[in-house]
Design a protein around this motif. Structure first.
Motif, PDB file in Angstrom:
ATOM      1  N   ILE A   1       1.418  14.025   0.321  1.00  0.00           N
ATOM      2  CA  ILE A   1       0.285  14.666   1.068  1.00  0.00           C
ATOM      3  C   ILE A   1      -0.405  15.701   0.044  1.00  0.00           C
ATOM      4  CG2 ILE A   1       1.892  16.715   1.392  1.00  0.00           C
ATOM      5  CD1 ILE A   1      -0.053  15.229   4.054  1.00  0.00           C
ATOM      6  N   HIS A   2       0.124  15.791  -1.272  1.00  0.00           N
ATOM      7  CA  HIS A   2      -0.632  16.566  -2.224  1.00  0.00           C
ATOM      8  C   HIS A   2      -1.308  15.843  -3.121  1.00  0.00           C
ATOM      9  CE1 HIS A   2       2.274  20.165  -2.193  1.00  0.00           C
ATOM     10  NE2 HIS A   2       1.679  20.379  -1.182  1.00  0.00           N
ATOM     11  N   ILE A   3      -1.388  14.532  -2.950  1.00  0.00           N
ATOM     12  CA  ILE A   3      -2.248  13.546  -3.780  1.00  0.00           C
ATOM     13  C   ILE A   3      -3.638  13.555  -3.051  1.00  0.00           C
ATOM     14  CG2 ILE A   3      -2.721  11.172  -4.776  1.00  0.00           C
ATOM     15  CD1 ILE A   3      -0.303  12.949  -5.876  1.00  0.00           C
ATOM     16  N   PRO A   4      -4.701  13.941  -3.696  1.00  0.00           N
ATOM     17  CA  PRO A   4      -6.164  13.735  -3.148  1.00  0.00           C
ATOM     18  C   PRO A   4      -6.454  12.386  -2.310  1.00  0.00           C
ATOM     19  CG  PRO A   4      -6.250  14.776  -5.074  1.00  0.00           C
ATOM     20  CD  PRO A   4      -5.002  14.319  -4.882  1.00  0.00           C
ATOM     21  N   GLU A   5      -7.182  12.239  -1.082  1.00  0.00           N
ATOM     22  CA  GLU A   5      -7.391  11.225  -0.357  1.00  0.00           C
ATOM     23  C   GLU A   5      -7.744  10.012  -1.296  1.00  0.00           C
ATOM     24  OE1 GLU A   5      -8.970  12.150   3.194  1.00  0.00           O
ATOM     25  OE2 GLU A   5      -6.998  12.702   4.070  1.00  0.00           O
ATOM     26  N   GLY A   6      -9.138  10.776  -2.052  1.00  0.00           N
ATOM     27  CA  GLY A   6      -9.825   9.709  -2.885  1.00  0.00           C
ATOM     28  C   GLY A   6      -8.957   8.990  -3.851  1.00  0.00           C
TER      29      GLY A   6
ATOM     30  N   LYS B   1      -7.893   4.936  -2.932  1.00  0.00           N
ATOM     31  CA  LYS B   1      -8.650   4.216  -4.014  1.00  0.00           C
ATOM     32  C   LYS B   1      -8.839   2.694  -3.815  1.00  0.00           C
ATOM     33  CE  LYS B   1     -10.033   3.871  -8.647  1.00  0.00           C
ATOM     34  NZ  LYS B   1      -9.612   4.066 -10.010  1.00  0.00           N
ATOM     35  N   ILE B   2      -9.976   2.181  -3.669  1.00  0.00           N
ATOM     36  CA  ILE B   2      -9.819   0.506  -3.718  1.00  0.00           C
ATOM     37  C   ILE B   2      -9.781   0.277  -5.389  1.00  0.00           C
ATOM     38  CG2 ILE B   2     -11.153  -1.364  -3.232  1.00  0.00           C
ATOM     39  CD1 ILE B   2     -12.470   0.086  -0.859  1.00  0.00           C
ATOM     40  N   GLY B   3      -8.885  -0.630  -5.504  1.00  0.00           N
ATOM     41  CA  GLY B   3      -8.803  -1.101  -7.079  1.00  0.00           C
ATOM     42  C   GLY B   3      -7.576  -0.245  -7.660  1.00  0.00           C
ATOM     43  N   LYS B   4      -7.366  -0.489  -8.902  1.00  0.00           N
ATOM     44  CA  LYS B   4      -6.053   0.034  -9.753  1.00  0.00           C
ATOM     45  C   LYS B   4      -6.557   1.314 -10.139  1.00  0.00           C
ATOM     46  CE  LYS B   4      -4.242  -4.340 -11.431  1.00  0.00           C
ATOM     47  NZ  LYS B   4      -3.428  -4.906 -12.194  1.00  0.00           N
TER      48      LYS B   4
ATOM     49  N   ARG C   1      -2.025  -3.928   0.234  1.00  0.00           N
ATOM     50  CA  ARG C   1      -2.549  -2.627  -0.232  1.00  0.00           C
ATOM     51  C   ARG C   1      -4.062  -2.477  -0.472  1.00  0.00           C
ATOM     52  NH1 ARG C   1       1.662  -1.251   1.545  1.00  0.00           N
ATOM     53  NH2 ARG C   1       3.202   0.044   0.545  1.00  0.00           N
ATOM     54  N   LEU C   2      -4.693  -1.475  -0.430  1.00  0.00           N
ATOM     55  CA  LEU C   2      -6.231  -1.588  -0.829  1.00  0.00           C
ATOM     56  C   LEU C   2      -6.553  -2.033  -2.205  1.00  0.00           C
ATOM     57  CD1 LEU C   2      -6.964   2.283   0.111  1.00  0.00           C
ATOM     58  CD2 LEU C   2      -8.205   0.237   1.056  1.00  0.00           C
ATOM     59  N   TYR C   3      -5.688  -2.201  -3.022  1.00  0.00           N
ATOM     60  CA  TYR C   3      -5.918  -2.651  -4.307  1.00  0.00           C
ATOM     61  C   TYR C   3      -5.337  -4.244  -4.428  1.00  0.00           C
ATOM     62  CZ  TYR C   3      -1.126  -1.070  -5.296  1.00  0.00           C
ATOM     63  OH  TYR C   3      -0.178  -0.799  -5.174  1.00  0.00           O
ATOM     64  N   LYS C   4      -4.662  -4.824  -3.625  1.00  0.00           N
ATOM     65  CA  LYS C   4      -4.110  -6.141  -3.505  1.00  0.00           C
ATOM     66  C   LYS C   4      -3.672  -6.634  -2.152  1.00  0.00           C
ATOM     67  CE  LYS C   4       0.818  -5.190  -3.559  1.00  0.00           C
ATOM     68  NZ  LYS C   4       1.137  -6.252  -2.539  1.00  0.00           N
ATOM     69  N   GLU C   5      -3.765  -8.188  -2.377  1.00  0.00           N
ATOM     70  CA  GLU C   5      -3.222  -8.595  -1.023  1.00  0.00           C
ATOM     71  C   GLU C   5      -1.464  -8.819  -1.042  1.00  0.00           C
ATOM     72  OE1 GLU C   5      -4.658  -9.707   1.532  1.00  0.00           O
ATOM     73  OE2 GLU C   5      -6.671  -9.035   0.465  1.00  0.00           O
ATOM     74  N   ALA C   6      -1.031  -9.084   0.184  1.00  0.00           N
ATOM     75  CA  ALA C   6       0.693  -9.075   0.466  1.00  0.00           C
ATOM     76  C   ALA C   6       0.958 -10.181  -0.494  1.00  0.00           C
ATOM     77  CB  ALA C   6       0.861  -9.303   1.746  1.00  0.00           C
ATOM     78  N   MET C   7       2.171 -10.068  -1.093  1.00  0.00           N
ATOM     79  CA  MET C   7       2.912 -11.128  -1.686  1.00  0.00           C
ATOM     80  C   MET C   7       3.883 -11.843  -0.690  1.00  0.00           C
ATOM     81  SD  MET C   7       5.368 -10.837  -4.960  1.00  0.00           S
ATOM     82  CE  MET C   7       3.782 -10.150  -6.185  1.00  0.00           C
ATOM     83  N   ASP C   8       4.138 -13.130  -0.874  1.00  0.00           N
ATOM     84  CA  ASP C   8       4.894 -14.071  -0.070  1.00  0.00           C
ATOM     85  C   ASP C   8       6.438 -13.306  -0.418  1.00  0.00           C
ATOM     86  OD1 ASP C   8       6.261 -16.241  -1.611  1.00  0.00           O
ATOM     87  OD2 ASP C   8       4.157 -15.952  -2.521  1.00  0.00           O
ATOM     88  N   VAL C   9       7.289 -13.588   0.497  1.00  0.00           N
ATOM     89  CA  VAL C   9       8.665 -13.060   0.520  1.00  0.00           C
ATOM     90  C   VAL C   9       9.353 -13.690  -0.792  1.00  0.00           C
ATOM     91  CG1 VAL C   9      10.980 -12.805   1.395  1.00  0.00           C
ATOM     92  CG2 VAL C   9       8.846 -12.355   2.734  1.00  0.00           C
ATOM     93  N   ASP C  10       9.170 -15.195  -0.850  1.00  0.00           N
ATOM     94  CA  ASP C  10       9.855 -15.690  -2.083  1.00  0.00           C
ATOM     95  C   ASP C  10       9.556 -15.287  -3.391  1.00  0.00           C
ATOM     96  OD1 ASP C  10      11.686 -17.388  -0.477  1.00  0.00           O
ATOM     97  OD2 ASP C  10      10.209 -18.766  -0.111  1.00  0.00           O
ATOM     98  N   SER C  11       8.376 -15.022  -3.532  1.00  0.00           N
ATOM     99  CA  SER C  11       7.803 -14.399  -4.934  1.00  0.00           C
ATOM    100  C   SER C  11       8.172 -12.998  -5.131  1.00  0.00           C
ATOM    101  CB  SER C  11       6.259 -14.623  -4.831  1.00  0.00           C
ATOM    102  OG  SER C  11       5.584 -15.664  -4.630  1.00  0.00           O
TER     103      SER C  11
ATOM    104  N   LYS D   1     -11.351  -1.168   7.127  1.00  0.00           N
ATOM    105  CA  LYS D   1     -12.482  -1.052   7.185  1.00  0.00           C
ATOM    106  C   LYS D   1     -13.320   0.469   7.078  1.00  0.00           C
ATOM    107  CE  LYS D   1     -16.771  -2.913   8.355  1.00  0.00           C
ATOM    108  NZ  LYS D   1     -17.474  -1.696   8.718  1.00  0.00           N
ATOM    109  N   TRP D   2     -12.234   1.362   7.728  1.00  0.00           N
ATOM    110  CA  TRP D   2     -12.691   2.563   7.679  1.00  0.00           C
ATOM    111  C   TRP D   2     -12.822   3.422   6.367  1.00  0.00           C
ATOM    112  CZ3 TRP D   2     -11.420   7.367   6.218  1.00  0.00           C
ATOM    113  CH2 TRP D   2     -12.182   8.529   6.922  1.00  0.00           C
ATOM    114  N   TRP D   3     -11.835   2.907   5.679  1.00  0.00           N
ATOM    115  CA  TRP D   3     -11.750   3.505   4.240  1.00  0.00           C
ATOM    116  C   TRP D   3     -12.726   2.713   3.260  1.00  0.00           C
ATOM    117  CZ3 TRP D   3      -9.832   8.077   2.697  1.00  0.00           C
ATOM    118  CH2 TRP D   3      -8.748   8.548   3.449  1.00  0.00           C
ATOM    119  N   GLN D   4     -12.952   1.706   3.367  1.00  0.00           N
ATOM    120  CA  GLN D   4     -13.991   0.932   2.545  1.00  0.00           C
ATOM    121  C   GLN D   4     -15.450   1.588   3.005  1.00  0.00           C
ATOM    122  OE1 GLN D   4     -13.203  -3.124   4.126  1.00  0.00           O
ATOM    123  NE2 GLN D   4     -12.148  -3.592   2.222  1.00  0.00           N
ATOM    124  N   ASP D   5     -15.575   1.924   4.396  1.00  0.00           N
ATOM    125  CA  ASP D   5     -16.901   2.415   4.474  1.00  0.00           C
ATOM    126  C   ASP D   5     -16.791   3.824   3.895  1.00  0.00           C
ATOM    127  OD1 ASP D   5     -17.959   0.167   6.001  1.00  0.00           O
ATOM    128  OD2 ASP D   5     -16.975   0.996   7.801  1.00  0.00           O
TER     129      ASP D   5
END
Length: 445
Positions: A281-286, A290-293, A373-383, A431-435
């Motif tokens: 809650i103390h971390i800035p929303e930006g 953030k999109i990306g690392k 996550r904003l910076y990645k896609e979901a990993m499959d369970v086995d991986s 979509k809201w956060w990307q915009d």
């Protein structure tokens, strides 16, 4: 009589029956004493009488024993009457023998009957003991009258003795009747007071449960508020609650931490998981969304959330005698510690890290790997499980890594449920956060 009162008095009858049974077993020694004292010349009791009384008391005691082992209420009531009558007959038999002179012993069985808190039994016991006494008086008038010195006839002696015992038993009857009525009334009140206390206690327990539920709902609400600040944290804390419980139960099933992972502690662990990321809650929303690392500076800022969350939890009112608060603070502060000591914020290693935080770390990473996550896609369970296998003894405690891997099918099932129910909402928020970030770039430029 109320049903609760009936149950109370039946339970009392069972207990007193067992006690009277022991008394009846104790009477077996009396004919033995008669026999021994007669042999050495102290008494003159016919051996035939001693032997018959001995076997009579054995039979009576065994019958009492077997009746008392039957749980049926009617048998317990039967035993109550059987034992008091048997004891009265025994007292009468001792008087009949003429070896000892009895007086107060006649009142012994009516007094014992008061322990049943049963007015009818006490009255009947007093009456038939009186009858036994009168019969013994009449019997003795024909067996020992020749040694009675006096100026009265046998009939006058019988009348005098019977009148004396009648007065005594009338007084005994009145006393026992009043005593039994009083004790019955008192025990009824005590039983109802106990039941009222138990009912009140149940009400208090239920209110405490309700209060606990309310407190945990407030905690969930707080975590949902955090979710409005961070696209994924809201769902993440709900996911980790499920994974924490799953890991706990798998550890117990595998024979690990059975003493520590009680139902109560598992309940506390999974609810405390809601607050493990409260410091965000103390971390800035930006930065948080953030999109990306992250840059190195942004990552260092993100690493402050465990300490910030711990500070916030210092203000949390005590829940569950403070047990919940302690666990929540440990999970919050140390869920990024690693088994080999390379984690943050304190670099704890192995068992220096509390068990709740070690489990929280595994649940946290598991959900982070298999969720979008904003910076990645979901990993499959086995991986994701391959990562747990490879980092066993490095990032995670080996037993906990294995517990996660062993839950593969369960994880797939849970993950599919989460993705089905949250897909639309995640898509809309993403979509809201990307915009948001696109518009922020335009404003800055």
């Amino acid at each position: 009589m109320k049903e609760d009162d009936k149950e109370f008095f039946i339970e009392n009858i069972v207990n007193v029956n067992r006690t009277t049974e022991k008394i009846l077993f104790g009477t077996i020694i009396v004919p033995v004493v008669f026999y021994i004292f007669t042999v050495i010349g102290l008494w003159e009791v016919p051996h035939a009488f001693s032997v018959s009384l001995f076997f009579q008391e054995i039979i009576v005691s065994l019958i009492s024993h077997f009746i008392n082992r039957v749980s049926n209420k009617k048998f317990q009531y039967f035993s109550m009457y059987f034992e008091t009558i048997a004891a009265s007959i025994f007292v009468a038999a001792m008087a009949y023998s003429g070896a000892i002179r009895l007086s107060i012993s006649y009142a012994l069985i009516p007094i014992i009957s008061c322990l049943y808190y049963n007015k009818r039994l006490s009255r009947l016991t007093t009456i038939y003991n009186y009858i036994f006494v009168i019969l013994i008086v009449i019997y003795k008038s024909y067996t020992i009258f020749d040694v009675i010195v006096g100026r009265f006839t046998r009939e006058i002696w019988i009348i005098q003795m019977c009148m004396g015992y009648t007065v005594e038993f009338a007084f005994l009857f009145f006393t026992i009747n009043q005593l039994c009525k009083r004790t019955h009334r008192t025990m009824t009140k005590l039983n109802r007071t106990k039941n009222e206390y138990n009912n009140l206690n149940e009400i208090l327990i239920e209110k405490n449960r309700s209060l606990d539920k309310t407190q945990y709902k407030i905690i969930q609400f707080v975590s949902q508020c955090l979710g409005s600040h961070d696209l994924f944290t809201g769902h993440h804390v709900a996911h980790t609650q499920v994974y924490v419980e799953m890991i706990c139960r798998q550890l117990v099933a595998s024979g690990h931490y059975k003493a520590e992972l009680t139902e109560r502690n598992i309940y506390l662990f999974q609810n405390a998981a809601f607050l493990h990321d409260i410091g965000k809650i103390h971390i800035p929303e930006g930065v948080l969304n953030k999109i990306g690392k992250f840059t190195d500076a942004e990552f260092e800022l993100m690493k402050t959330h465990p300490v910030e969350g711990h500070k916030l939890l210092e203000f949390l009112p005590s829940i569950g005698n403070g047990e919940f608060n302690k666990i929540a603070k440990q999970m919050c502060l140390w869920h990024h510690e690693k088994w080999n000591g390379t984690g943050y914020p304190d670099g704890l290693r192995e068992y220096e890290i509390p068990l709740c935080a070690r489990i929280m770390a595994a649940a946290d990473v598991l959900d982070a790997l298999i969720s979008q996550r904003l910076y990645k896609e979901a990993m499959d369970v086995d991986s994701a499980l391959v990562i747990f296998e490879n980092t066993s003894g490095i990032h995670f405690e080996p037993a906990i890594s294995k517990a996660v891997v062993d839950c593969r099918n369960k994880i797939i099932e849970i993950d599919n449920q989460f993705k089905e129910t949250e897909a639309k909402q995640n898509s809309e928020e993403l979509k809201w956060w990307q915009d948001y970030h696109e518009n922020l770039k335009k404003i800055v430029s």
